[in-house]
Design a protein around this motif. Structure first.
Motif, PDB file in Angstrom:
ATOM      1  N   MET A  41       0.909  -1.218  -0.034  1.00 34.49           N
ATOM      2  CA  MET A  41      -0.099   0.038  -0.121  1.00 34.49           C
ATOM      3  C   MET A  41       0.878   1.220   0.233  1.00 34.49           C
ATOM      4  SD  MET A  41      -3.108  -1.041   2.672  1.00 34.49           S
ATOM      5  CE  MET A  41      -3.897  -2.698   2.475  1.00 34.49           C
ATOM      6  N   LYS A  42       0.261   2.228  -0.945  1.00 31.71           N
ATOM      7  CA  LYS A  42       1.363   3.365  -0.772  1.00 31.71           C
ATOM      8  C   LYS A  42       0.474   4.614  -0.575  1.00 31.71           C
ATOM      9  CE  LYS A  42       3.429   1.289  -4.907  1.00 31.71           C
ATOM     10  NZ  LYS A  42       2.801   0.899  -6.241  1.00 31.71           N
ATOM     11  N   ILE A  43       1.078   5.710  -0.624  1.00 35.73           N
ATOM     12  CA  ILE A  43       0.648   7.010  -0.023  1.00 35.73           C
ATOM     13  C   ILE A  43      -0.776   7.288  -1.143  1.00 35.73           C
ATOM     14  CG2 ILE A  43       0.704   9.453   0.332  1.00 35.73           C
ATOM     15  CD1 ILE A  43       3.368   8.571   1.661  1.00 35.73           C
ATOM     16  N   GLY A  44      -1.732   7.767  -0.798  1.00 33.52           N
ATOM     17  CA  GLY A  44      -2.687   8.074  -1.965  1.00 33.52           C
ATOM     18  C   GLY A  44      -3.434   6.955  -2.130  1.00 33.52           C
ATOM     19  N   ASP A  45      -3.156   5.670  -1.807  1.00 35.58           N
ATOM     20  CA  ASP A  45      -4.142   4.726  -2.140  1.00 35.58           C
ATOM     21  C   ASP A  45      -5.515   4.657  -1.496  1.00 35.58           C
ATOM     22  OD1 ASP A  45      -2.268   3.438  -3.796  1.00 35.58           O
ATOM     23  OD2 ASP A  45      -1.883   1.828  -2.656  1.00 35.58           O
ATOM     24  N   LEU A  46      -6.669   4.296  -2.009  1.00 32.61           N
ATOM     25  CA  LEU A  46      -7.853   4.473  -1.700  1.00 32.61           C
ATOM     26  C   LEU A  46      -8.245   2.770  -1.235  1.00 32.61           C
ATOM     27  CD1 LEU A  46     -10.709   5.540  -0.845  1.00 32.61           C
ATOM     28  CD2 LEU A  46     -11.530   4.838  -2.930  1.00 32.61           C
ATOM     29  N   ILE A  47      -8.316   2.317   0.093  1.00 31.75           N
ATOM     30  CA  ILE A  47      -8.541   1.230   0.668  1.00 31.75           C
ATOM     31  C   ILE A  47     -10.007   0.773   1.199  1.00 31.75           C
ATOM     32  CG2 ILE A  47      -6.174   0.909   1.076  1.00 31.75           C
ATOM     33  CD1 ILE A  47      -6.791   1.027   3.866  1.00 31.75           C
ATOM     34  N   ARG A  48     -10.421  -0.228   1.090  1.00 31.38           N
ATOM     35  CA  ARG A  48     -11.596  -0.684   1.790  1.00 31.38           C
ATOM     36  C   ARG A  48     -11.357  -1.735   2.934  1.00 31.38           C
ATOM     37  NH1 ARG A  48     -15.565  -4.570   1.400  1.00 31.38           N
ATOM     38  NH2 ARG A  48     -14.459  -5.753  -0.181  1.00 31.38           N
ATOM     39  N   PHE A  49     -11.835  -1.530   4.043  1.00 34.63           N
ATOM     40  CA  PHE A  49     -11.618  -2.839   5.327  1.00 34.63           C
ATOM     41  C   PHE A  49     -12.951  -3.712   4.790  1.00 34.63           C
ATOM     42  CE2 PHE A  49      -9.823   0.944   6.782  1.00 34.63           C
ATOM     43  CZ  PHE A  49      -8.596   0.504   7.687  1.00 34.63           C
ATOM     44  N   VAL A  50     -12.261  -5.075   4.442  1.00 34.41           N
ATOM     45  CA  VAL A  50     -13.143  -6.064   4.104  1.00 34.41           C
ATOM     46  C   VAL A  50     -14.336  -6.226   4.848  1.00 34.41           C
ATOM     47  CG1 VAL A  50     -13.094  -8.469   3.259  1.00 34.41           C
ATOM     48  CG2 VAL A  50     -11.115  -6.798   2.865  1.00 34.41           C
ATOM     49  N   ASN A  51     -14.182  -6.515   6.305  1.00 37.28           N
ATOM     50  CA  ASN A  51     -15.246  -7.057   7.213  1.00 37.28           C
ATOM     51  C   ASN A  51     -16.304  -5.618   7.443  1.00 37.28           C
ATOM     52  OD1 ASN A  51     -14.393  -9.506   7.442  1.00 37.28           O
ATOM     53  ND2 ASN A  51     -12.993  -8.886   9.422  1.00 37.28           N
ATOM     54  N   THR A  52     -15.875  -4.596   7.355  1.00 40.78           N
ATOM     55  CA  THR A  52     -16.678  -3.531   7.493  1.00 40.78           C
ATOM     56  C   THR A  52     -17.387  -2.695   6.467  1.00 40.78           C
ATOM     57  OG1 THR A  52     -14.930  -1.788   7.990  1.00 40.78           O
ATOM     58  CG2 THR A  52     -15.814  -3.007   9.821  1.00 40.78           C
ATOM     59  N   GLY A  53     -16.609  -2.472   5.201  1.00 41.06           N
ATOM     60  CA  GLY A  53     -16.975  -2.080   4.197  1.00 41.06           C
ATOM     61  C   GLY A  53     -16.537  -0.659   4.098  1.00 41.06           C
ATOM     62  N   CYS A  54     -15.769  -0.029   5.351  1.00 39.65           N
ATOM     63  CA  CYS A  54     -15.531   1.245   5.498  1.00 39.65           C
ATOM     64  C   CYS A  54     -14.210   1.452   4.577  1.00 39.65           C
ATOM     65  CB  CYS A  54     -15.002   1.513   6.894  1.00 39.65           C
ATOM     66  SG  CYS A  54     -16.542   1.398   7.894  1.00 39.65           S
ATOM     67  N   HIS A  55     -14.063   2.801   3.878  1.00 42.15           N
ATOM     68  CA  HIS A  55     -13.023   3.187   3.171  1.00 42.15           C
ATOM     69  C   HIS A  55     -12.218   4.062   3.789  1.00 42.15           C
ATOM     70  CE1 HIS A  55     -16.435   2.204   0.375  1.00 42.15           C
ATOM     71  NE2 HIS A  55     -15.400   1.872  -0.380  1.00 42.15           N
ATOM     72  N   GLY A  56     -10.974   4.137   3.252  1.00 45.17           N
ATOM     73  CA  GLY A  56      -9.790   4.947   3.721  1.00 45.17           C
ATOM     74  C   GLY A  56      -8.776   5.388   2.633  1.00 45.17           C
ATOM     75  N   VAL A  57      -7.981   6.474   3.222  1.00 39.62           N
ATOM     76  CA  VAL A  57      -6.922   6.758   2.130  1.00 39.62           C
ATOM     77  C   VAL A  57      -5.568   6.816   2.804  1.00 39.62           C
ATOM     78  CG1 VAL A  57      -6.044   8.600   0.645  1.00 39.62           C
ATOM     79  CG2 VAL A  57      -8.386   8.547   0.855  1.00 39.62           C
ATOM     80  N   VAL A  58      -4.711   5.975   2.365  1.00 36.98           N
ATOM     81  CA  VAL A  58      -3.224   6.061   2.913  1.00 36.98           C
ATOM     82  C   VAL A  58      -2.656   7.351   2.897  1.00 36.98           C
ATOM     83  CG1 VAL A  58      -1.072   4.855   2.794  1.00 36.98           C
ATOM     84  CG2 VAL A  58      -3.201   3.611   2.413  1.00 36.98           C
ATOM     85  N   VAL A  59      -2.188   7.832   3.925  1.00 40.68           N
ATOM     86  CA  VAL A  59      -1.573   9.155   4.343  1.00 40.68           C
ATOM     87  C   VAL A  59      -0.185   9.162   4.332  1.00 40.68           C
ATOM     88  CG1 VAL A  59      -3.665  10.372   4.305  1.00 40.68           C
ATOM     89  CG2 VAL A  59      -2.640   9.523   6.387  1.00 40.68           C
ATOM     90  N   GLN A  60       0.368   8.079   5.039  1.00 42.73           N
ATOM     91  CA  GLN A  60       1.720   8.029   5.491  1.00 42.73           C
ATOM     92  C   GLN A  60       2.116   6.513   5.439  1.00 42.73           C
ATOM     93  OE1 GLN A  60       2.723  10.043   8.912  1.00 42.73           O
ATOM     94  NE2 GLN A  60       4.702   9.607   8.977  1.00 42.73           N
ATOM     95  N   SER A  61       3.501   6.245   5.250  1.00 48.04           N
ATOM     96  CA  SER A  61       3.777   4.861   5.385  1.00 48.04           C
ATOM     97  C   SER A  61       5.255   4.956   6.269  1.00 48.04           C
ATOM     98  CB  SER A  61       3.935   4.263   3.943  1.00 48.04           C
ATOM     99  OG  SER A  61       4.376   2.775   4.238  1.00 48.04           O
ATOM    100  N   VAL A  62       5.291   4.239   7.151  1.00 47.55           N
ATOM    101  CA  VAL A  62       6.509   4.148   7.960  1.00 47.55           C
ATOM    102  C   VAL A  62       7.309   2.771   7.826  1.00 47.55           C
ATOM    103  CG1 VAL A  62       7.913   4.187  10.246  1.00 47.55           C
ATOM    104  CG2 VAL A  62       6.049   5.681   9.764  1.00 47.55           C
ATOM    105  N   PRO A  63       8.405   2.794   7.031  1.00 47.96           N
ATOM    106  CA  PRO A  63       8.729   1.414   6.377  1.00 47.96           C
ATOM    107  C   PRO A  63       9.184   0.475   7.753  1.00 47.96           C
ATOM    108  CG  PRO A  63      10.220   3.039   5.783  1.00 47.96           C
ATOM    109  CD  PRO A  63       9.136   3.642   6.460  1.00 47.96           C
ATOM    110  N   PRO A  64       9.224  -0.811   7.801  1.00 48.90           N
ATOM    111  CA  PRO A  64       9.687  -1.873   8.858  1.00 48.90           C
ATOM    112  C   PRO A  64      11.167  -1.499   8.914  1.00 48.90           C
ATOM    113  CG  PRO A  64       8.933  -2.982   6.999  1.00 48.90           C
ATOM    114  CD  PRO A  64       8.706  -1.396   6.617  1.00 48.90           C
ATOM    115  N   SER A  65      11.589  -1.732  10.227  1.00 50.78           N
ATOM    116  CA  SER A  65      13.418  -1.522  10.616  1.00 50.78           C
ATOM    117  C   SER A  65      13.140  -2.765  11.705  1.00 50.78           C
ATOM    118  CB  SER A  65      13.463  -0.349  11.147  1.00 50.78           C
ATOM    119  OG  SER A  65      12.707  -0.172  12.603  1.00 50.78           O
ATOM    120  N   PRO A  66      14.305  -3.214  11.954  1.00 49.68           N
ATOM    121  CA  PRO A  66      14.563  -4.033  13.043  1.00 49.68           C
ATOM    122  C   PRO A  66      14.249  -3.963  14.286  1.00 49.68           C
ATOM    123  CG  PRO A  66      16.610  -3.492  12.074  1.00 49.68           C
ATOM    124  CD  PRO A  66      15.820  -2.601  11.695  1.00 49.68           C
ATOM    125  N   TYR A  67      13.630  -2.710  14.752  1.00 52.04           N
ATOM    126  CA  TYR A  67      12.934  -2.339  15.932  1.00 52.04           C
ATOM    127  C   TYR A  67      11.542  -1.954  15.753  1.00 52.04           C
ATOM    128  CZ  TYR A  67      17.891  -2.028  17.031  1.00 52.04           C
ATOM    129  OH  TYR A  67      19.148  -2.537  17.280  1.00 52.04           O
TER     130      TYR A  67
END
Length: 68
Positions: A1-27
């Motif tokens: 998922m990238k910034i600006g993607d429109l997503i839908r939560f499968v169980n609830t049908g609610c929508h959202g827009v990805v506004v920030q992504s923090v990549p994984p790190s060792p911690y």
């Protein structure tokens, strides 16, 4: 998922827009911040992004429109 993607939560049908992504790190597992519409009971309607762990969000939501 990238910034600006429109997503839908499968169980609830609610929508959202990805506004920030923090990549994984060792911690850190990696986080995705989503600006969500209200769910069925009206929660999360304050206009503030909600942080979700990347692994969790990829299991419970799907991209319905990619940012190009």
């Amino acid at each position: 998922m990238k910034i600006g993607d429109l997503i839908r939560f499968v169980n609830t049908g609610c929508h959202g827009v990805v506004v920030q992504s923090v990549p994984p790190s060792p911690y850190c597992p990696g986080w995705i911040y989503v600006l969500c519409g209200p769910d069925a009971d009206g929660h999360r309607a304050k206009g503030e992004p909600t942080a979700f762990p990347m692994a969790y969000l990829t299991r419970v939501a799907e991209v319905i429109s990619e940012n190009r």
